[in-house]
Scaffold this motif. Structure first.
Motif, PDB file in Angstrom:
ATOM      1  N   ALA A 193      -2.288  32.113  28.167  1.00  0.00           N
ATOM      2  CA  ALA A 193      -3.262  31.766  27.398  1.00  0.00           C
ATOM      3  C   ALA A 193      -3.517  30.543  26.823  1.00  0.00           C
ATOM      4  O   ALA A 193      -3.148  29.528  25.656  1.00  0.00           O
ATOM      5  CB  ALA A 193      -2.841  32.874  25.941  1.00  0.00           C
ATOM      6  N   SER A 248      -2.508  38.138  23.371  1.00  0.00           N
ATOM      7  CA  SER A 248      -2.737  37.523  24.789  1.00  0.00           C
ATOM      8  C   SER A 248      -0.848  37.737  25.205  1.00  0.00           C
ATOM      9  O   SER A 248      -0.595  38.124  26.177  1.00  0.00           O
ATOM     10  CB  SER A 248      -3.560  36.919  24.985  1.00  0.00           C
ATOM     11  OG  SER A 248      -3.133  36.577  26.546  1.00  0.00           O
ATOM     12  N   THR A 249      -0.380  36.694  24.676  1.00  0.00           N
ATOM     13  CA  THR A 249       0.585  37.133  24.869  1.00  0.00           C
ATOM     14  C   THR A 249       1.840  38.237  24.935  1.00  0.00           C
ATOM     15  O   THR A 249       2.748  38.344  25.430  1.00  0.00           O
ATOM     16  CB  THR A 249       1.439  35.993  24.037  1.00  0.00           C
ATOM     17  OG1 THR A 249       0.475  34.540  25.070  1.00  0.00           O
ATOM     18  CG2 THR A 249       3.158  35.210  24.835  1.00  0.00           C
ATOM     19  N   GLN A 280      -4.286  34.561  20.731  1.00  0.00           N
ATOM     20  CA  GLN A 280      -3.180  34.362  21.322  1.00  0.00           C
ATOM     21  C   GLN A 280      -2.040  34.734  21.592  1.00  0.00           C
ATOM     22  O   GLN A 280      -1.177  35.143  22.493  1.00  0.00           O
ATOM     23  CB  GLN A 280      -3.412  31.859  21.271  1.00  0.00           C
ATOM     24  CG  GLN A 280      -2.190  31.929  22.645  1.00  0.00           C
ATOM     25  CD  GLN A 280      -2.021  30.324  22.242  1.00  0.00           C
ATOM     26  OE1 GLN A 280      -1.842  30.000  20.918  1.00  0.00           O
ATOM     27  NE2 GLN A 280      -2.025  29.329  23.018  1.00  0.00           N
ATOM     28  N   ASP A 288      -1.044  32.622  35.310  1.00  0.00           N
ATOM     29  CA  ASP A 288      -1.792  33.197  33.884  1.00  0.00           C
ATOM     30  C   ASP A 288      -1.129  32.304  32.739  1.00  0.00           C
ATOM     31  O   ASP A 288      -0.101  32.258  32.136  1.00  0.00           O
ATOM     32  CB  ASP A 288      -0.701  34.496  33.424  1.00  0.00           C
ATOM     33  CG  ASP A 288      -1.244  35.424  32.490  1.00  0.00           C
ATOM     34  OD1 ASP A 288      -1.715  37.237  32.790  1.00  0.00           O
ATOM     35  OD2 ASP A 288      -0.729  35.761  31.259  1.00  0.00           O
ATOM     36  N   GLY A 327      -7.488  31.070  32.255  1.00  0.00           N
ATOM     37  CA  GLY A 327      -7.099  30.434  31.383  1.00  0.00           C
ATOM     38  C   GLY A 327      -5.443  29.619  31.885  1.00  0.00           C
ATOM     39  O   GLY A 327      -4.922  28.025  31.990  1.00  0.00           O
ATOM     40  N   THR A 346      -9.531  32.678  22.089  1.00  0.00           N
ATOM     41  CA  THR A 346      -8.806  32.411  23.867  1.00  0.00           C
ATOM     42  C   THR A 346      -8.989  33.175  25.519  1.00  0.00           C
ATOM     43  O   THR A 346      -9.589  33.750  24.812  1.00  0.00           O
ATOM     44  CB  THR A 346      -7.366  33.140  23.212  1.00  0.00           C
ATOM     45  OG1 THR A 346      -7.055  33.035  21.774  1.00  0.00           O
ATOM     46  CG2 THR A 346      -5.960  33.391  23.964  1.00  0.00           C
ATOM     47  N   ARG A 362       1.602  40.295  27.999  1.00  0.00           N
ATOM     48  CA  ARG A 362       1.906  40.056  28.784  1.00  0.00           C
ATOM     49  C   ARG A 362       2.975  40.208  28.928  1.00  0.00           C
ATOM     50  O   ARG A 362       3.221  40.660  30.097  1.00  0.00           O
ATOM     51  CB  ARG A 362       1.152  38.685  29.057  1.00  0.00           C
ATOM     52  CG  ARG A 362       1.822  37.727  30.302  1.00  0.00           C
ATOM     53  CD  ARG A 362       1.578  38.132  31.199  1.00  0.00           C
ATOM     54  NE  ARG A 362       2.096  37.527  32.623  1.00  0.00           N
ATOM     55  CZ  ARG A 362       1.485  37.217  34.524  1.00  0.00           C
ATOM     56  NH1 ARG A 362       1.227  38.996  34.309  1.00  0.00           N
ATOM     57  NH2 ARG A 362       2.586  37.225  35.048  1.00  0.00           N
ATOM     58  N   ASP A 394      -7.695  33.223  28.501  1.00  0.00           N
ATOM     59  CA  ASP A 394      -6.375  34.135  29.025  1.00  0.00           C
ATOM     60  C   ASP A 394      -6.578  34.695  30.530  1.00  0.00           C
ATOM     61  O   ASP A 394      -7.333  34.329  31.167  1.00  0.00           O
ATOM     62  CB  ASP A 394      -5.344  35.233  28.113  1.00  0.00           C
ATOM     63  CG  ASP A 394      -6.342  36.318  28.380  1.00  0.00           C
ATOM     64  OD1 ASP A 394      -7.105  36.318  28.714  1.00  0.00           O
ATOM     65  OD2 ASP A 394      -6.022  37.204  27.562  1.00  0.00           O
TER      66      ASP A 394
END
Length: 603
Positions: A521, A317-318, A314, A519, A536, A530, A321, A532
């Motif tokens: 996560a 992924s964040t 997570q 968008d 997600g 996770t 982004r 995403d």
């Protein structure tokens, strides 16, 4: 508190004929109201009450004597148990709904008379406040009124602030004489046999001077409106800047130079690198940078970076982004003060001529943020908005007679969520801190050795003054409040029926966070899995729809989403809607096929 939430057991409150609301004047009171008085209008006060019932309010004034004395002078109450729930957040509202849904098994077959008290007239689904910031949802979808939510139930609603809680005298407490009185800010009182405290917590200032006055939190509908309005002002100001530069340009080269050097670029600071900070930074950056527009969003995080306690998948992924959105993460930077923004153009980065020409769209949230970087250097920068997501303030006043954690000011409760010293008072959500003690075990069929628990709680509370306590057992999230509502409602029933109470057992079932319109996560409670992106985001929307307080609001909300989707498809076509709203790349073959197919009726 953090704004992540999760799909748990479904709530389906019982149906009952609607009651006509009574309306009167509004009163907000307290530090929060004073802080935001200039941001909000009047709030309607609604009360679902029957004045002929024993739960009706009675007048009270300081000169009239203690409420406990007034209560003891009245004839003994012999009706159904009166349950008063303080706070209409996730813990309080869902506890009230669970109590209302349980119609069977009560002593003498008499379900309780449940009264919910909150100083606001709307429930706030906090994890979806971001949808109000980017204006992809309407107020009623995220913050439905208590009047609408409670209409199908038998729950009475009192729109008021709580001034004090006055339990009955210690020597009068027992199986046949429990409870007390809740004093409200409209000089009314509510007598209770059982009390559930779920007033929650609000974003604090973290001890930073000026943060409470000038920074923008995201804790309520009013906060979301303020921030959304500020972002609109920034967009308007940027458009005015671009138009002015185009009008004044003599040739293409001069236009390019002035656009790069002098055009207004919105600047937003987000203080806090946890879930709330990352979500807010992503949503703000996505909105301000829409269609390639320029904006600057700075995210102030700890030395460990963003989401230090989140699952690795997570967090990664964040990070990706936020990088894609152009968010600058300042790891190790620390805010030291929030000050008023300077007025003179010499003290800002804006061109003098531009500042004078577009003053009418100046964001009202502008502030100067003083901060110390990881290198130790002090800096002062002016931002169009300083968003604040760090710190937490318990909303339970110190005058209420419950044992507290000295550090967090939360109410100390045992494993059954029963407050120390009271077997008729429960606390849920961000206002409760569970004290685990071997002394509070099973010597009693209901609540164990309360004396042992009270002694332990007192020692625990006193020890905080000498040394910092260990980290709290439970996170301050909506997920915890959801689960505690189930246990609190059951244990109120158990107390009435003299049945065994259930010790609360928290089950972590994942974390959800958004970083844009489509968008998100979602960290699953299985390894480091996770989900995403668009998948997600759709999972998050579905889970939150499932967790809405009532079936009626769930159906209404789902219908609105379907209508919005149909309108988008009608306007742009299926392929266009997928590309614009979901960010998906649709193959040309499917676009051609869509054009060949006949349009449905109405399209």
């Amino acid at each position: 508190a953090a704004m992540t939430t999760h799909a748990l057991a479904r709530i389906a409150p019982a149906r009952a004929p609607a009651k006509t609301p009574e309306r009167g004047a509004s009163s907000l009171g307290g530090r929060y109201a004073a802080r935001h008085a200039h941001r909000r209008g009047s709030v309607a006060r609604a009360a679902f009450e029957d004045s002929s019932e024993a739960t009706a309010s009675t007048s009270w004034s300081p000169s009239s004597g203690a409420s406990s004395e007034r209560a003891s002078a009245r004839a003994p109450y012999a009706g159904p148990p009166r349950v008063v729930v303080l706070g209409g957040g996730f813990g309080g509202l869902y506890t009230a709904l669970k109590l209302d849904a349980r119609k069977d098994g009560w002593k003498d077959d008499a379900p309780p008379r449940v009264t919910l008290v909150d100083r606001a007239d709307r429930f706030v689904f906090k994890p979806m406040l971001y949808e109000l910031v980017n204006e992809t949802m309407k107020d009623w979808e995220v913050c439905p009124s208590f009047e609408d939510l409670l209409r199908p139930t038998e729950i009475r609603f009192k729109n008021a602030a709580v001034v004090d809680v006055r339990p009955n005298d210690e020597d009068k407490r027992g199986p046949m004489s429990r409870g007390g009185v809740v004093v409200l800010d409209d000089d009314a009182t509510l007598e209770y046999d059982y009390l559930v405290v779920g007033v929650g917590a609000a974003v604090g200032d973290g001890g930073v001077p000026g943060a409470a006055e000038r920074a923008v939190p995201l804790n309520s509908l009013e906060d979301a409106r303020v921030l959304a309005g500020a972002l609109r002002d920034m967009e308007t100001k940027r458009s005015a800047s671009a138009r002015m530069m185009t009008k004044n340009a003599d040739d293409e080269s001069r236009l390019k130079k002035e656009t790069e050097e002098e055009v207004y670029v919105p600047k937003v600071a987000v203080v806090g690198g946890g879930y709330s900070g990352c979500e807010l930074a992503g949503v703000v950056a996505e909105r301000l940078c829409r269609n390639g527009a320029a904006a600057r969003v700075d995210l102030f995080a700890s030395a460990d970076g963003i989401l230090p306690s989140a699952p690795r998948g997570q967090r990664e992924s964040t990070q990706k982004r936020l990088e894609k959105l152009g968010v600058t993460v300042l790891a190790g930077a620390r805010a030291t003060a929030v000050r008023g923004a300077p007025e003179s153009s010499e003290e800002t980065s804006e061109p003098r001529s531009f500042k004078a020409s577009v003053r009418f769209v100046e964001p009202s949230t502008r502030a100067a943020l003083a901060w110390r970087g990881a290198d130790g250097d002090e800096r002062l920068e002016v931002y169009d908005a300083v968003c604040w997501t760090v710190g937490s303030t318990c909303q339970c006043p110190p005058s209420w007679p419950f044992k507290r954690c000295d550090r967090t000011k939360k109410i100390l409760v045992d494993s059954t969520l029963s407050a120390a010293g009271y077997d008729d008072v429960f606390a849920v959500g961000d206002v409760a801190r569970i004290v685990r003690s071997n002394a509070a075990s099973s010597s009693s069929p209901r609540f164990g050795d309360k004396g042992g628990f009270e002694e332990y709680a007192t020692k625990e509370s006193e020890s905080f003054a000498a040394a910092p306590p260990s980290p709290p057992d439970l996170p301050s999230t909506a997920q915890v409040a959801f689960q505690q509502a189930d246990y609190a409602s059951w244990n109120v029933w158990a107390a009435v029926a003299n049945k065994p109470a259930l010790p609360f057992k928290y089950q972590h079932i994942g974390d959800m966070m958004t970083t844009g319109s489509f968008d998100a996560a979602v960290a699953l409670p299985v390894g480091d899995a996770t989900i995403d992106g668009v998948a997600g985001a759709l999972l998050r929307r579905a889970a939150y729809l499932y967790r809405m307080p009532t079936d009626e609001h769930r159906v209404k909300l789902a219908g609105a989403w379907l209508v919005n989707a149909a309108e988008a498809v009608k306007e742009k076509g299926a392929a266009g809607a997928l590309e614009e709203y979901l960010g998906l790349e649709v193959p040309e073959e499917l676009k051609t096929l869509e054009k060949m197919l006949p349009k449905p009726p109405g399209f």
